[in-house]
Design a protein around this motif. Sequence first.
Motif, PDB file in Angstrom:
ATOM      1  N   ASP A   1       5.581  26.158  22.228  1.00 38.74           N
ATOM      2  CA  ASP A   1       7.126  26.103  22.632  1.00 38.74           C
ATOM      3  C   ASP A   1       7.271  24.861  22.811  1.00 38.74           C
ATOM      4  N   ALA A   2       8.622  24.342  23.047  1.00 43.78           N
ATOM      5  CA  ALA A   2       8.942  22.944  23.147  1.00 43.78           C
ATOM      6  C   ALA A   2       8.629  22.374  24.618  1.00 43.78           C
ATOM      7  N   ARG A   3       8.665  23.161  25.492  1.00 45.50           N
ATOM      8  CA  ARG A   3       8.291  22.554  27.025  1.00 45.50           C
ATOM      9  C   ARG A   3       6.869  22.538  26.926  1.00 45.50           C
ATOM     10  N   GLU A   4       6.079  23.149  26.245  1.00 45.71           N
ATOM     11  CA  GLU A   4       4.641  22.963  26.512  1.00 45.71           C
ATOM     12  C   GLU A   4       4.369  21.757  25.752  1.00 45.71           C
ATOM     13  N   ALA A   5       5.056  21.399  24.669  1.00 38.27           N
ATOM     14  CA  ALA A   5       4.770  20.280  23.604  1.00 38.27           C
ATOM     15  C   ALA A   5       5.266  18.686  24.481  1.00 38.27           C
ATOM     16  N   LEU A   6       6.526  18.911  25.100  1.00 34.90           N
ATOM     17  CA  LEU A   6       6.913  17.860  25.944  1.00 34.90           C
ATOM     18  C   LEU A   6       5.895  17.390  27.081  1.00 34.90           C
ATOM     19  N   THR A   7       5.309  18.419  27.778  1.00 40.52           N
ATOM     20  CA  THR A   7       4.298  18.325  28.565  1.00 40.52           C
ATOM     21  C   THR A   7       2.925  17.679  28.050  1.00 40.52           C
ATOM     22  N   PHE A   8       2.843  18.283  26.804  1.00 37.17           N
ATOM     23  CA  PHE A   8       1.353  17.527  26.295  1.00 37.17           C
ATOM     24  C   PHE A   8       1.865  16.125  25.843  1.00 37.17           C
ATOM     25  N   LEU A   9       2.995  15.660  25.283  1.00 35.89           N
ATOM     26  CA  LEU A   9       3.303  14.371  24.924  1.00 35.89           C
ATOM     27  C   LEU A   9       3.260  13.463  26.082  1.00 35.89           C
ATOM     28  N   LYS A  10       3.359  13.950  27.283  1.00 35.21           N
ATOM     29  CA  LYS A  10       3.406  12.906  28.540  1.00 35.21           C
ATOM     30  C   LYS A  10       1.943  12.373  28.718  1.00 35.21           C
ATOM     31  N   THR A  11       0.798  13.180  28.102  1.00 31.10           N
ATOM     32  CA  THR A  11      -0.415  12.345  28.225  1.00 31.10           C
ATOM     33  C   THR A  11      -1.085  12.033  26.889  1.00 31.10           C
ATOM     34  N   THR A  12      -0.521  12.698  25.853  1.00 33.02           N
ATOM     35  CA  THR A  12      -1.110  12.447  24.450  1.00 33.02           C
ATOM     36  C   THR A  12      -0.168  12.062  23.564  1.00 33.02           C
ATOM     37  N   PRO A  13      -0.042  10.658  23.280  1.00 37.22           N
ATOM     38  CA  PRO A  13       1.025  10.299  22.324  1.00 37.22           C
ATOM     39  C   PRO A  13       0.601  10.551  20.845  1.00 37.22           C
ATOM     40  N   VAL A  14       1.771  10.705  20.088  1.00 33.21           N
ATOM     41  CA  VAL A  14       1.343  11.049  18.459  1.00 33.21           C
ATOM     42  C   VAL A  14       2.371  10.207  17.933  1.00 33.21           C
ATOM     43  N   ASP A  15       2.141   9.987  16.616  1.00 33.02           N
ATOM     44  CA  ASP A  15       2.955   9.299  15.732  1.00 33.02           C
ATOM     45  C   ASP A  15       4.016  10.305  15.045  1.00 33.02           C
ATOM     46  N   LEU A  16       3.622  11.787  14.653  1.00 32.16           N
ATOM     47  CA  LEU A  16       4.325  12.469  13.941  1.00 32.16           C
ATOM     48  C   LEU A  16       4.281  13.864  14.703  1.00 32.16           C
ATOM     49  N   VAL A  17       5.335  14.662  14.674  1.00 39.59           N
ATOM     50  CA  VAL A  17       5.736  15.863  15.071  1.00 39.59           C
ATOM     51  C   VAL A  17       5.928  16.848  14.160  1.00 39.59           C
ATOM     52  N   PHE A  18       5.331  17.940  13.802  1.00 38.88           N
ATOM     53  CA  PHE A  18       5.775  19.014  12.775  1.00 38.88           C
ATOM     54  C   PHE A  18       6.551  20.023  13.930  1.00 38.88           C
ATOM     55  N   LEU A  19       7.843  20.046  13.781  1.00 40.79           N
ATOM     56  CA  LEU A  19       8.757  20.832  14.585  1.00 40.79           C
ATOM     57  C   LEU A  19       9.517  21.914  14.112  1.00 40.79           C
ATOM     58  N   ASP A  20       9.223  23.096  14.764  1.00 46.19           N
ATOM     59  CA  ASP A  20       9.893  24.140  14.273  1.00 46.19           C
ATOM     60  C   ASP A  20      11.403  24.089  15.072  1.00 46.19           C
ATOM     61  N   ILE A  21      12.485  24.798  14.483  1.00 45.85           N
ATOM     62  CA  ILE A  21      13.871  24.461  15.157  1.00 45.85           C
ATOM     63  C   ILE A  21      14.205  25.728  16.095  1.00 45.85           C
ATOM     64  N   ASN A  22      14.034  26.892  15.311  1.00 42.41           N
ATOM     65  CA  ASN A  22      14.514  28.072  16.322  1.00 42.41           C
ATOM     66  C   ASN A  22      13.327  28.736  16.958  1.00 42.41           C
ATOM     67  N   MET A  23      13.255  28.125  18.255  1.00 43.87           N
ATOM     68  CA  MET A  23      12.178  28.518  19.381  1.00 43.87           C
ATOM     69  C   MET A  23      12.965  28.863  20.785  1.00 43.87           C
ATOM     70  N   PRO A  24      12.266  29.788  21.514  1.00 45.08           N
ATOM     71  CA  PRO A  24      13.047  30.087  22.667  1.00 45.08           C
ATOM     72  C   PRO A  24      13.100  29.058  23.883  1.00 45.08           C
ATOM     73  N   GLN A  25      13.819  29.125  24.527  1.00 44.31           N
ATOM     74  CA  GLN A  25      14.091  28.382  25.819  1.00 44.31           C
ATOM     75  C   GLN A  25      14.715  26.898  25.307  1.00 44.31           C
ATOM     76  N   LEU A  26      13.899  26.258  24.503  1.00 46.60           N
ATOM     77  CA  LEU A  26      14.316  24.941  23.872  1.00 46.60           C
ATOM     78  C   LEU A  26      14.322  24.794  22.613  1.00 46.60           C
ATOM     79  N   SER A  27      15.343  24.652  22.133  1.00 44.63           N
ATOM     80  CA  SER A  27      15.217  24.396  20.306  1.00 44.63           C
ATOM     81  C   SER A  27      14.368  23.233  19.945  1.00 44.63           C
ATOM     82  N   GLY A  28      14.055  23.055  18.679  1.00 45.52           N
ATOM     83  CA  GLY A  28      13.454  21.921  18.053  1.00 45.52           C
ATOM     84  C   GLY A  28      14.448  20.983  18.089  1.00 45.52           C
TER      85      GLY A  28
END
Length: 169
Positions: free
Chosen positions: A46-73
Amino acid sequence: ISCLSKNSFVMTLRCLIVDDEPNAVSLLEMLIEQNTSWQLKGKCYDAREALTFLKTTPVDLVFLDINMPQLSGMEMASLLPQDTRIVFTTAYSEYAAESYSFQTIDYLLKPITLRRFYSSLQKIETYFSMLAGQKEPPTPTLPTEEYFFIKSGRTLNKVLLKDILYFEG
């Protein structure tokens, strides 16, 4: 991005998969691992988990789904760092045009085929190869031809204005 020689690049992109569908995550993981030399830094469901992950682990590219619960892509895309590029992965074609208001390289419609993944892979590697040769990301240029899109089923078709025949009657 690592450069081996002037003519051959080995892409060592850091990427992240964000999708609430485990089967979609598994497919993308397999496609990335079997067809690239990229570092898959993580898989988030989910997007919230991903945003937390990205605070400590930078990436160049995100494969991102659009239709997700709580916070859309789309909502998550607006929160990503400016230097993070996106490949949207979704079953919904109606968000395609809007997706390019973000740092989008490609838009993959599910189910993702190997052929379509290869096409996306070429776009991604071309983009990052060009970026490796420059200090700043390329400045987007306005199209030299005017066009619009027509939706037909699940497909968006680009129509150049110069290709439209006009008859006065």
